[in-house]
Design a protein around this motif. Structure first.
Motif, short mmCIF file in Angstrom:
data_model
loop_
_atom_site.label_atom_id
_atom_site.label_comp_id
_atom_site.label_asym_id
_atom_site.label_seq_id
_atom_site.Cartn_x
_atom_site.Cartn_y
_atom_site.Cartn_z
N SER A 1 -4.97 8.06 20.88
CA SER A 1 -6.39 8.09 20.50
C SER A 1 -6.58 7.79 19.02
N GLN A 2 -5.50 7.39 18.34
CA GLN A 2 -5.49 7.00 16.93
C GLN A 2 -5.87 8.15 15.99
N SER A 3 -5.59 9.38 16.41
CA SER A 3 -5.74 10.53 15.51
C SER A 3 -4.41 10.73 14.78
N PHE A 4 -4.06 9.75 13.95
CA PHE A 4 -2.74 9.70 13.36
C PHE A 4 -2.48 10.83 12.38
N MET A 5 -3.46 11.15 11.55
CA MET A 5 -3.24 12.19 10.55
C MET A 5 -3.01 13.54 11.21
N LEU A 6 -3.76 13.82 12.24
CA LEU A 6 -3.56 15.08 12.97
C LEU A 6 -2.19 15.11 13.63
N MET B 1 1.12 3.04 12.74
CA MET B 1 0.13 3.50 11.76
C MET B 1 -0.23 2.40 10.78
N ILE B 2 0.77 1.63 10.36
CA ILE B 2 0.50 0.53 9.43
C ILE B 2 -0.36 -0.53 10.08
N GLU B 3 -0.08 -0.85 11.34
CA GLU B 3 -0.87 -1.84 12.07
C GLU B 3 -2.33 -1.42 12.17
N GLU B 4 -2.57 -0.12 12.25
CA GLU B 4 -3.93 0.40 12.37
C GLU B 4 -4.54 0.73 11.00
N ASN B 5 -3.84 0.34 9.92
CA ASN B 5 -4.32 0.58 8.55
C ASN B 5 -4.48 2.07 8.22
N GLN B 6 -3.67 2.89 8.88
CA GLN B 6 -3.69 4.33 8.61
C GLN B 6 -2.63 4.65 7.56
N PHE B 7 -2.88 4.17 6.33
CA PHE B 7 -1.85 4.24 5.29
C PHE B 7 -1.59 5.66 4.81
N LYS B 8 -2.62 6.47 4.71
CA LYS B 8 -2.41 7.85 4.25
C LYS B 8 -1.53 8.62 5.23
N ASP C 1 5.58 -6.59 1.44
CA ASP C 1 5.46 -7.77 2.32
C ASP C 1 4.00 -8.06 2.64
N LEU C 2 3.18 -7.02 2.73
CA LEU C 2 1.76 -7.18 3.06
C LEU C 2 0.91 -7.40 1.80
N LYS C 3 1.55 -7.54 0.64
CA LYS C 3 0.85 -7.75 -0.64
C LYS C 3 -0.01 -6.56 -1.03
N LEU C 4 0.36 -5.38 -0.57
CA LEU C 4 -0.36 -4.15 -0.93
C LEU C 4 0.35 -3.51 -2.13
N LEU C 5 0.24 -4.19 -3.25
CA LEU C 5 0.99 -3.80 -4.44
C LEU C 5 0.57 -2.42 -4.95
N LYS C 6 -0.71 -2.13 -4.93
CA LYS C 6 -1.18 -0.83 -5.43
C LYS C 6 -0.63 0.31 -4.58
N ASN C 7 -0.65 0.14 -3.24
CA ASN C 7 -0.11 1.17 -2.36
C ASN C 7 1.36 1.42 -2.65
N ALA C 8 2.11 0.32 -2.81
CA ALA C 8 3.54 0.44 -3.09
C ALA C 8 3.79 1.15 -4.42
N TYR C 9 3.03 0.75 -5.45
CA TYR C 9 3.20 1.34 -6.77
C TYR C 9 2.93 2.84 -6.76
N GLU C 10 1.83 3.24 -6.12
CA GLU C 10 1.47 4.66 -6.11
C GLU C 10 2.46 5.49 -5.31
N LEU C 11 3.00 4.92 -4.23
CA LEU C 11 4.00 5.65 -3.43
C LEU C 11 5.30 5.80 -4.21
N ILE C 12 5.68 4.77 -4.94
CA ILE C 12 6.88 4.82 -5.78
C ILE C 12 6.72 5.89 -6.86
#
Length: 577
Positions: free
Chosen positions: A184-189, A210-217, A240-251
């Motif tokens: 049901s895409q309740s990924f965070m729960l 989760m990545i395919e559904e853009n549920q990055f958090k 690979d997806l050019k999400l540089l900000k996401n990668a930087y903040e996770l690092i």
């Protein structure tokens, strides 16, 4: 004696206070159903807005939970959760969050009774089985506050006398429930429950879903729980997806800079490039933090933007003597041709900062039928502070541009400045062109509200309003009409410095005079040709505002102007919509 109405209000106040005292004085003899009923009564009788009432009630509930609720505060709260659904969805979720939040604060100082976890686990099972109705967020909050583990779920599922510590039955119950949450895409729960109950499904399929559904958090929460290998995989996927900000903040969050040293500089350079593209050079410089590599990259960005004075300024400030030997950045911005002032046939640019020059400029402008008007001011990056005063006003004819130093003129000769600008801005025989006039006129009024010249205007045409779908601002419109855009590099430079650089002067002049050329293009284009070419129909005459009053300063006139193409309307109706 008071009126009957006063007496009624006093009775209501006394009634409300009696309910509060009765509900909150002593809980030793109050059952959960009675407490819930009294809590609702207090909320309904309250006269404040909903948010304020909930804040007050939460504080009161925190106090009352210390007044001997039986058999204990945590158990008492959990029993109330069984009662709330009777009130209906309007009250259930809000009251549930309220009472659980109060319990969370209490448990920081007082431990929960031994039976609380088992009862919380039972509530969880009853909710997930559909016997009790509660929102999922309430459920998660309950598990966190009471700290329910998988063993508590297992114990609640069987007779305490035969419980042997085996968790298989609890896992068998939880896994399909969590799987349904994923479907049901309740990924965070789902991630929260997996983490809380220490269930670790194998493989990377869940992460990729989760990545395919853009549920990055949710993906980041899951990867953090699973450990470094999955974190590294997620970071590489972001890259690979050019999400540089996401990668930087996770690092940064997980101290993985040594594993991805290049990403840090990639992200910082991308930020500098964004600031440079917006003309926010001062902000970009503040983000360098004396890092030589980033400093050199910023200088190259200034070079590629043609901002020579910024290059000289940075090299001088940071003593970059050997800068010419530095390695150029790998990704170069695409070279774009910009419109130049010489292409428009401008013969003269006059800097006006004294009375004689202003009087001479005014006499010339009054003889023009059409003029372009623009303003510049120093950008202010301090959040919450007042915007800077308008520094200069550019007024252009087809061949000549006057740049008025408003700061100096308003200080030295305010009366002459006011008189001259009234002759221009209040003239019904001179059409004044602008782009996004709302911004400029509002800024002028705020900067020089004491001057009469900025309290009303005659004959205005906002070029932006002629085009139904303007894109890219004035630069984008200029490129569409004239084949080349405007170089906005100096838009956010320091317009209060004196003297202005030659590049600043040319930039300011170009912004005003290009309005004349765009207007000539609109005026000379037949309506039929516009329709046949598929271009938007440009009805420029209907967009002329013949008379405008700043409604913040004075009331608009209500009589029509026979020479105008529109009725006399307030500023908010004619320009700010």
């Amino acid at each position: 004696m008071g009126s009957d109405e006063d007496q009624t209000n006093d009775e209501k106040t006394h009634d409300t206070q009696s309910i509060c005292l009765h509900a909150f004085a002593d809980l030793s003899r109050i059952s959960p159903p009675m407490f819930v009923a009294l809590l609702k009564a207090c909320y309904v009788r309250g006269t404040e807005k909903a948010t304020k009432k909930f804040q007050v009630l939460q504080q009161q509930v925190l106090l009352v939970l210390q007044n001997s609720p039986q058999p204990g505060p945590a158990t008492f709260v959990l029993q109330c959760l069984y009662v709330f659904p009777i009130l209906g969805p309007v009250y259930t979720e809000g009251f549930s969050h309220l009472i659980i939040s109060s319990l969370r604060r209490l448990l920081k100082f007082v431990p929960a009774e031994a039976e609380a976890k088992k009862l919380a686990a039972k509530i969880f099972l009853d909710v997930t089985s559909g016997f009790v109705s509660h929102e999922e967020r309430v459920l998660i909050k309950l598990l966190e506050v009471v700290d329910v583990k998988l063993e508590n779920i297992a114990e609640a599922m069987c007779d305490p006398e035969v419980y042997d510590g085996n968790l298989d039955k609890a896992k068998a119950y939880m896994e399909p429930y969590i799987l349904n949450l994923v479907e049901s895409q309740s990924f965070m729960l789902a991630v929260t429950l997996l983490e809380r109950f220490s269930i670790r499904p194998s493989g990377d399929e869940f992460l990729m879903r989760m990545i395919e559904e853009n549920q990055f958090k949710a993906a980041e929460k899951w990867a953090t729980y699973m450990g470094k290998p999955l974190l590294v995989k997620l970071i590489n996927t972001y890259l690979d997806l050019k999400l540089l900000k996401n990668a930087y903040e996770l690092i940064k969050k997980n101290n993985l800079k040594e594993d991805f040293p290049e990403v840090h500089y990639m992200y910082k350079e991308s930020q500098l490039k964004k600031f440079a593209e917006k003309g926010l050079w001062d902000v970009a410089e503040s983000r360098i933090n004396n890092n030589r590599q980033l400093l050199e990259y910023l200088v190259y960005l200034a070079m590629e933007a043609g901002y020579s004075e910024k290059v000289d300024e940075l090299c001088e400030r940071y003593a970059l003597d050997g800068f010419g030997k530095c390695q150029e950045p790998q990704a170069k911005p695409t070279i774009t041709r910009f419109l130049h002032l010489k292409e428009l046939g401008v013969e003269d640019i006059k800097w006006v900062d004294e009375a004689d020059g202003l009087l001479s400029a005014t006499s010339f402008i009054e003889e023009c039928k059409v003029i372009g008007v623009d303003c510049e001011w120093k950008p202010n990056y301090v959040k919450g502070s007042k915007p800077s005063k308008v520094s200069i006003m550019q007024i252009a004819s087809e061949k000549k541009v006057f740049i008025l130093d408003l700061i100096k003129l308003s200080e030295d000769k305010p009366d002459i400045l006011d008189s001259c600008l009234k002759r221009i801005l209040h003239s019904s025989s001179v059409l004044k062109l602008g782009y996004n006039l709302q911004c400029d006129l509002t800024q002028l009024s705020q900067s020089y509200g004491e001057l009469e010249c900025f309290k009303h205007y005659e004959m205005l045409l906002d070029i932006q309003n002629v085009f139904k779908e303007p894109r890219g601002g004035l630069s984008g419109l200029t490129k569409k009409i004239m084949g080349a855009g405007l170089n906005k590099t100096r838009r956010n430079s320091n317009w209060e410095q004196r003297p202005l650089t030659q590049q600043q002067i040319e930039y300011a002049a170009l912004d005003a005079v290009v309005l004349i050329h765009i207007f000539y293009h609109i005026r000379n284009q037949p309506q039929a040709a516009s329709a046949n070419s598929g271009q938007p129909k440009m009805e420029w005459k209907s967009n002329i505002v013949s008379h405008m009053v700043d409604t913040k300063k004075s009331k608009p006139k209500k009589t029509p102007n026979p020479k105008s193409t529109k009725e006399v309307l307030p500023m908010t109706n004619t320009l700010f919509n």
